[in-house]
Design a protein around this motif. Structure first.
Motif, short mmCIF file in Angstrom:
data_model
loop_
_atom_site.label_atom_id
_atom_site.label_comp_id
_atom_site.label_asym_id
_atom_site.label_seq_id
_atom_site.Cartn_x
_atom_site.Cartn_y
_atom_site.Cartn_z
N TYR A 117 -5.82 -4.53 7.50
CA TYR A 117 -4.50 -5.13 7.32
C TYR A 117 -4.05 -5.05 5.86
O TYR A 117 -2.86 -4.81 5.60
N SER A 118 -4.95 -5.26 4.92
CA SER A 118 -4.58 -5.17 3.51
C SER A 118 -4.10 -3.77 3.15
O SER A 118 -3.08 -3.61 2.47
N ILE A 119 -4.82 -2.77 3.59
CA ILE A 119 -4.41 -1.38 3.32
C ILE A 119 -3.05 -1.10 3.95
O ILE A 119 -2.17 -0.51 3.32
N PHE A 120 -2.87 -1.53 5.18
CA PHE A 120 -1.62 -1.29 5.88
C PHE A 120 -0.44 -1.96 5.17
O PHE A 120 0.63 -1.36 5.02
N ILE A 121 -0.62 -3.18 4.71
CA ILE A 121 0.45 -3.90 4.01
C ILE A 121 0.75 -3.26 2.66
O ILE A 121 1.92 -3.10 2.28
N VAL A 123 0.32 -0.13 1.83
CA VAL A 123 1.03 1.13 2.10
C VAL A 123 2.49 0.85 2.42
O VAL A 123 3.38 1.56 1.95
N LEU A 124 2.75 -0.20 3.19
CA LEU A 124 4.15 -0.54 3.51
C LEU A 124 4.92 -1.00 2.28
O LEU A 124 6.10 -0.69 2.14
N ILE A 125 4.27 -1.73 1.40
CA ILE A 125 4.95 -2.21 0.19
C ILE A 125 5.32 -1.05 -0.72
O ILE A 125 6.44 -0.99 -1.23
N ASN A 129 10.48 2.71 1.97
CA ASN A 129 11.47 3.53 2.67
C ASN A 129 10.73 4.65 3.40
O ASN A 129 10.69 5.78 2.96
N VAL A 130 10.16 4.32 4.54
CA VAL A 130 9.41 5.30 5.33
C VAL A 130 10.33 5.89 6.39
O VAL A 130 10.89 5.16 7.20
N ALA A 138 8.50 -5.59 8.63
CA ALA A 138 7.20 -5.43 9.27
C ALA A 138 6.10 -6.21 8.57
O ALA A 138 5.10 -6.58 9.20
N ILE A 139 6.26 -6.49 7.28
CA ILE A 139 5.20 -7.16 6.53
C ILE A 139 4.96 -8.59 7.05
O ILE A 139 3.82 -8.95 7.32
#
Length: 183
Positions: A117-121, A123-125, A129-130, A138-139
């Motif tokens: 979850y930490s890696i995913f968050i 990456v989203l931060i 703009n994906v 999503a965060i």
């Protein structure tokens, strides 16, 4: 580690005083416990057992280790394992029991999931703009999802400790009454 689990209420110590002789108690207790493993994967074939006993594990003259047997269509997860000792003091038998709801197989789950979850968050931060779309919404969803994924197993383990505590107190009391009926 055990102190940390006690603070999280995943390990509980109980002491029960019974008005019975140790020999009678151990004999009655052995009759109500099937010999078997109390490990994580030991529940896999319990539903096929025809035994009427509610517990499996081992009962020796000075100590025991038991776990509730899994039954067919039983929705309660029996995660707690009880191990303890008994000491005779006069007419009273004192049963000291440690009930552990945390299984070692859960350790990788509680290590890998927060890392994921930490890696995913992160990456989203850093890639807000994906694909040309804003994903900032999503965060909070991921944080709530992570809380559920980590919290539900924790609550299940705590509930299994409460259930095992209640059942052991009831079972031990019943074992003292079984002696008086047979006399």
């Amino acid at each position: 580690m055990k102190d940390f689990l006690r603070k999280l209420k995943l390990v509980k110590d109980i002491s029960i005083e019974l008005n019975i002789q140790k020999n009678d108690f151990v004999r009655n207790f052995k009759r109500n416990v099937d010999e078997g493993s109390t490990g994580f994967m030991s529940d896999a074939f319990d539903i096929f057992s025809s035994s009427k006993n509610e517990y499996k594990g081992y009962v020796r003259f000075d100590h025991f280790k038991i776990k509730r047997r899994r039954r067919f269509l039983d929705m309660n997860l029996n995660l707690a394992v009880a191990k303890g000792t008994y000491v005779q003091r006069g007419d009273l038998l004192i049963v000291e029991t440690e009930i552990n709801g945390f299984n070692g197989a859960m350790m990788p789950f509680y290590i890998i999931l927060p890392i994921f979850y930490s890696i995913f968050i992160v990456v989203l931060i850093f890639n807000e703009n994906v694909g040309g779309k804003e994903v900032g919404f999503a965060i909070p969803f991921l944080i709530v999802h992570a809380a559920f994924m980590l919290g539900i197993p924790y609550l299940m383990m705590r509930k299994s400790i409460k259930r095992m505590t209640h059942e052991l107190e009831r079972e031990f009391f019943y074992l003292t009454k079984a002696r008086s009926r047979s006399e």
